[in-house]
Design a protein around this motif. Structure first.
Motif, PDB file in Angstrom:
ATOM      1  N   VAL A 186       0.862  -1.279   0.020  1.00  0.00           N
ATOM      2  CA  VAL A 186       0.067  -0.083  -0.194  1.00  0.00           C
ATOM      3  C   VAL A 186       0.985   1.147   0.057  1.00  0.00           C
ATOM      4  O   VAL A 186       1.565   1.491   0.899  1.00  0.00           O
ATOM      5  N   THR A 187       0.806   2.021  -1.134  1.00  0.00           N
ATOM      6  CA  THR A 187       1.648   3.290  -1.232  1.00  0.00           C
ATOM      7  C   THR A 187       0.720   4.412  -1.289  1.00  0.00           C
ATOM      8  O   THR A 187      -0.552   4.004  -1.136  1.00  0.00           O
ATOM      9  N   ASN A 188       1.578   5.504  -1.151  1.00  0.00           N
ATOM     10  CA  ASN A 188       0.356   6.903  -1.326  1.00  0.00           C
ATOM     11  C   ASN A 188      -0.237   6.843  -2.485  1.00  0.00           C
ATOM     12  O   ASN A 188      -1.062   7.856  -2.770  1.00  0.00           O
ATOM     13  N   ARG A 189       0.004   6.029  -3.619  1.00  0.00           N
ATOM     14  CA  ARG A 189      -0.272   6.026  -4.847  1.00  0.00           C
ATOM     15  C   ARG A 189      -1.715   4.973  -5.176  1.00  0.00           C
ATOM     16  O   ARG A 189      -2.414   5.402  -5.912  1.00  0.00           O
ATOM     17  N   GLY A 190      -1.243   3.977  -4.717  1.00  0.00           N
ATOM     18  CA  GLY A 190      -2.293   2.920  -5.014  1.00  0.00           C
ATOM     19  C   GLY A 190      -2.085   1.662  -4.146  1.00  0.00           C
ATOM     20  O   GLY A 190      -1.070   1.599  -3.572  1.00  0.00           O
ATOM     21  N   THR A 191      -2.892   0.554  -4.284  1.00  0.00           N
ATOM     22  CA  THR A 191      -2.631  -0.523  -3.475  1.00  0.00           C
ATOM     23  C   THR A 191      -2.325  -1.822  -4.498  1.00  0.00           C
ATOM     24  O   THR A 191      -3.001  -1.823  -5.732  1.00  0.00           O
ATOM     25  N   SER A 192      -1.147  -2.338  -4.659  1.00  0.00           N
ATOM     26  CA  SER A 192      -0.885  -3.545  -5.608  1.00  0.00           C
ATOM     27  C   SER A 192      -0.928  -4.830  -4.782  1.00  0.00           C
ATOM     28  O   SER A 192      -0.458  -5.023  -3.440  1.00  0.00           O
ATOM     29  N   VAL A 193      -1.840  -5.915  -5.029  1.00  0.00           N
ATOM     30  CA  VAL A 193      -2.145  -7.070  -4.587  1.00  0.00           C
ATOM     31  C   VAL A 193      -1.510  -8.104  -5.523  1.00  0.00           C
ATOM     32  O   VAL A 193      -1.701  -7.931  -6.678  1.00  0.00           O
ATOM     33  N   ALA A 194      -0.889  -9.190  -5.034  1.00  0.00           N
ATOM     34  CA  ALA A 194      -0.514 -10.469  -5.688  1.00  0.00           C
ATOM     35  C   ALA A 194      -1.809 -10.887  -6.385  1.00  0.00           C
ATOM     36  O   ALA A 194      -2.600 -11.065  -5.895  1.00  0.00           O
ATOM     37  N   ALA A 195      -1.446 -11.251  -7.848  1.00  0.00           N
ATOM     38  CA  ALA A 195      -2.758 -11.776  -8.520  1.00  0.00           C
ATOM     39  C   ALA A 195      -2.552 -13.072  -8.895  1.00  0.00           C
ATOM     40  O   ALA A 195      -1.355 -13.440  -9.184  1.00  0.00           O
TER      41      ALA A 195
END
Lengths: 426, 434
Positions: A186-195
């Motif tokens: 979770v960064t200040n730009r968006g959330t990246s989740v393993a897919a």
């Protein structure tokens, strides 16, 4: 001697329409109808005159012209060369996505909170009361804005996740790290989740309307459905044996095999694995990228609605009298069976109708997406399309119609359910 | 024979209960550590509470109350508590509290707001506390017009003549009610009052104003904001939507087909669309559906649509209450020879409303929370409108937490007390067998 004579027969007089209670209701209805029609005519006539004066007409052909704006989160392919209609569908899908996920999460969280609020544990019950009262008594808009602020202002920037060679040599850890075994960042730009991704592809089919569907996913879903059907068959057979002989055959290993075996086999064959987000020069890449607008809206809707659902669940469980539990124990049912066979079926009858109306509220509340600029139906059709084309009347009416359809579908499902579980009274 | 058997002559004093069965230990065992799962939950909950407190306490302890900008706040915190310290900057509330509460209402006229608010409390009191003399309710009935005059200003004769219109309505109604029945009498009264309002009010007002000019400086609707706006919209909508909701619920239950289908259509339409689309209708669409020369105040438009919105929900809540009444109540009322409206007023509604109290109050709470949505049609609600306006000042540019917390606390106080009052009312009106 006097004879009783019939009272004189009254003919119908006009004044009876007002004075006689038999006819008054008809008079009232006719007047109400006339007033309603007159009001409707007045509104439509005004609309006609005003549209004429502004040199506008009333038609929906603008839906098939080029939209010309971008949408940040799209579920089906979209470019700014597509039509307004396509943008509308994107918005609708985004609304449905956040609503369905929100309903599912809010139900889970709400049930847990509601049950824990009834717990005999003093501390936990108090904490859950605080949870419910806090989230229920403060406007949803505040939670949405607050979640947006928390995500955008307090999270580290992607730069802080990077491990440079110099840091590696010095044995330093980066300022921020990913969560849950490096699956979520979770960064200040968006959330990246393993897919989950497949390494072998069966290709994809393109449905009419340029909607690609991955055959891998289809295959997986098909196998899952088939295993589920097989499992149902197995359970039915077990039940039949139990009813005939009184002994339930052991089925757990067969169930596990049927439910998990084929799915694992297909997954392995297609090379299903997790794609982890990795930090590149500027931002995370790989996996799902979730916008903060989506995450903030989803979290806020979830916590807000879960507080209401918790109260519904609590009320439902409390509505079942203790005598039911005691009677079930007296019959010799184990606690788990008491819950499944006696308490839950009765509690659900109380819980489900208000629960579904909460789902309805959540869906309607998702239109507050405007606060974090999430592109839902209101953002596309009622926002940019409306502003670009200047067709307020058409856009607003269409939007109301769509929301109304969603609501009516949900409430007719609820009515069906209510009818099916209604106590059969004589 | 010697005395072989021994019989105790006096009672032993009772032994103290085991330590685990008394006092704090017993309470802890029963309430916090009743089993492995329970103990785990306690530890988790305790850890969470500690974490929350230790995260928030320093921030709250390092509060700064007097400063002119956010940077000054930061400087003060760092000077006092070290370079890494963070602290709340309540100076923004101290500097801008009046905007959060009253929006851009002219400062010289604040006394009117205080009088209105004090009046609101006085007007609510006889409604909430039934032990007060019932005659005070007349004050509550008159209050809305007084409040309207105080808030918006202008000539005093406008509200008085509006009141005269209502009096005319009531007079016509009372005169005709016995002969024509409730509905027709009310309809005729409404027509008479409307004629009076449309044709007579303006000339009379001008005349009276020239004879006896009593007026307050006018305040424009644009200047309303903050909790003043939330309260104006919320209280008006609450007051009007309850009777409207009752009428809609009765219409939905009615035998008259046309009245019934119109009520159902209205309720289902309003409940089916989000409030935000109705607000956009107020701001964007009404210009199409009204004659082009109508000037219609935005706050008034919003109040009307918010009222419709909550009336539809209240109608459904009351319908639930009506459905919960046994049929015998209706039949008993008929057997006593009461007509429809008498039966509703004396038998049905008191019971149906009592059952629906929790639902009605939660609709009101929802309505009060929803007043924040007016930010999206350009009104200055306390949450988004005013906070954004305050942050537009360069001194308070990046300040988020403090305004949100301030607004949240006020909303919480209002809504929490409403829900507690409804629980009190429920207990007080409870008549079932115990």
């Amino acid at each position: 001697m006097t004879l009783a004579s019939d009272p004189p027969k009254e003919g119908f007089r006009l004044s009876m329409l007002i004075y006689d209670t038999r006819f008054r209701s008809i008079t009232i209805q006719v007047v109400v109808l006339l007033l309603f029609l007159a009001g409707l005519f007045w509104l439509l006539n005004n609309a006609y005159v005003n549209l004429e004066a502004k040199g506008k007409d009333f038609n929906f052909s603008f839906l098939w012209s080029r939209a010309g704006y971008d949408i940040a989160q799209t579920l089906i392919p979209y470019t700014n060369d597509d039509t307004h209609m396509r943008a509308l569908v994107e918005g609708l899908l985004n609304t449905l996505l956040v609503s369905i996920l929100g309903c599912a999460l809010a139900t889970v969280v709400g049930t847990v909170v509601g049950v824990l609020r009834l717990s005999h544990n003093w501390l936990v019950a108090r904490l859950m009361t605080i949870y419910v009262e806090t989230f229920r008594n403060i406007p949803l808009l505040l939670w949405i804005l607050l979640m947006g602020t928390i995500l955008a202002e307090t999270r580290p920037s992607p730069r802080d996740f990077r491990v440079t060679d110099a840091m590696r040599e010095a044995g330093q850890a980066p300022e921020a790290s990913m969560w849950l075994f490096d699956t979520i960042a979770v960064t200040n730009r968006g959330t990246s989740v393993a897919a989950p991704v497949f390494s072998n592809s069966l290709g994809s089919v393109v449905l009419p309307g340029n909607i690609p569907v991955s055959l891998n996913a289809l295959a997986l879903i098909f196998v899952m459905a088939a295993s589920f059907y097989g499992w149902r068959l197995l359970m039915r057979r077990a039940k039949a044996v139990q009813e005939a002989t009184g002994v339930r055959p052991t089925t757990w290993w067969q169930s596990t095999l049927i439910l998990l075996g084929p799915v694992s086999a297909v997954s392995v064959a297609l090379g299903l694995h997790l794609e982890y987000p990795t930090i590149t020069r500027f931002d995370f890449e790989g996996g799902f990228q979730m916008l903060h607008s989506f995450t903030a809206l989803l979290i806020a809707l979830t916590v807000y609605t879960s507080a209401f659902i918790a109260e519904i669940v609590r009320a439902g469980i409390m509505a079942i009298s203790r005598g039911q539990t005691e009677a079930a124990y007296a019959l010799g049912l184990r606690p788990s069976r008491t819950m499944n066979l006696v308490i839950l079926p009765q509690a659900l009858r109380v819980i489900v109708p208000p629960l579904i109306s909460q789902f309805l509220n959540l869906t309607k509340n998702s239109s507050l997406a405007i606060a974090v600029s999430y592109m839902d139906l209101r953002g596309t059709l009622g926002g940019i399309t409306l502003n670009q084309t200047g067709r307020e009347l058409e856009c607003m009416l269409l939007m109301m119609l769509i929301y109304l359809t969603i609501s009516l579908v949900i409430s007719s499902v609820m009515n069906l359910y209510n009818k099916s579980i209604k106590l059969k009274e004589r | 024979m010697s005395n072989t058997s021994f019989v105790r002559k006096d009672m032993l004093p009772p032994a103290p209960p085991p330590v685990s069965q008394t006092g704090a230990v017993k309470w802890l065992r029963e309430n916090l550590f009743a089993g492995p799962l329970n103990s785990a939950l306690t530890v988790l909950g305790f850890g969470f509470a500690i974490w929350l407190i230790q995260a928030a306490t320093p921030w709250l302890l390092h509060s700064v109350w007097v400063a002119d900008s956010q940077n000054e706040c930061r400087a003060i915190v760092q000077e006092r508590w070290g370079p890494d310290a963070t602290g709340a900057c309540w100076a923004i509330i101290r500097a801008r509290w009046h905007q959060f509460l009253f929006g851009f209402y002219p400062i010289d006229e604040y006394w009117r707001l205080f009088v209105t608010f004090a009046g609101l409390l006085l007007a609510i009191l006889p409604v909430l506390a039934t032990s007060l003399p019932r005659k005070l309710l007349w004050g509550s009935v008159l209050y809305p017009l007084v409040a309207f005059w105080l808030l918006w200003g202008g000539s005093v004769w406008g509200p008085i003549l509006t009141l005269a219109g209502f009096a005319l309505w009531a007079g016509v109604f009372l005169a005709l009610q016995v002969r024509l029945g409730v509905v027709v009498a009310a309809g005729v009264g409404l027509v008479a009052a409307s004629v009076f309002w449309i044709y007579a009010v303006e000339p009379i007002e001008t005349g009276l104003q020239s004879v006896l000019p009593l007026a307050l400086p006018e305040v424009d609707s644009d200047q309303f904001g903050g909790f003043l706006l939330a309260l104006v919209i919320g209280v008006t909508a609450i007051v009007i939507s309850l009777p409207l909701g009752i009428l809609l619920a009765l219409g939905r239950q009615s035998d008259m087909l046309i009245v019934k289908s119109l009520s159902v259509g209205f309720i289902e339409f309003i409940r089916g669309v989000p409030l935000i689309t109705l607000l956009f209708t107020a701001s964007l669409l009404l210009q199409y559906f009204l004659p082009s020369d109508t000037k219609f105040d935005l706050i008034l438009r919003v109040v009307i649509l918010v009222t419709f919105f909550s009336a539809a929900y209240i109608a459904e809540v009351i319908r639930g209450g009506l459905a919960a009444l046994p049929r015998g109540q209706y039949e008993a009322a008929d057997a006593l020879g009461l007509d429809y409206w008498q039966a509703q007023r004396l038998i049905i509604m008191p019971q149906a409303l009592k059952i629906s109290i929790p639902g009605i109050v939660s609709t009101f709470i929802g309505l009060f929370k929803d007043t924040t949505l007016v930010a999206f049609v350009g009104l200055m609600d306390p949450l988004k409108g005013i906070s954004t306006a305050v942050r537009a000042d360069i001194a308070w540019k990046g300040i988020y937490w403090e305004p949100y917390i301030f607004v949240a606390v006020i909303f919480f106080i209002f809504n929490f007390s409403m829900s507690r009052y409804s629980m009190y009312l429920e207990r007080k009106l409870k008549r079932d067998h115990r």
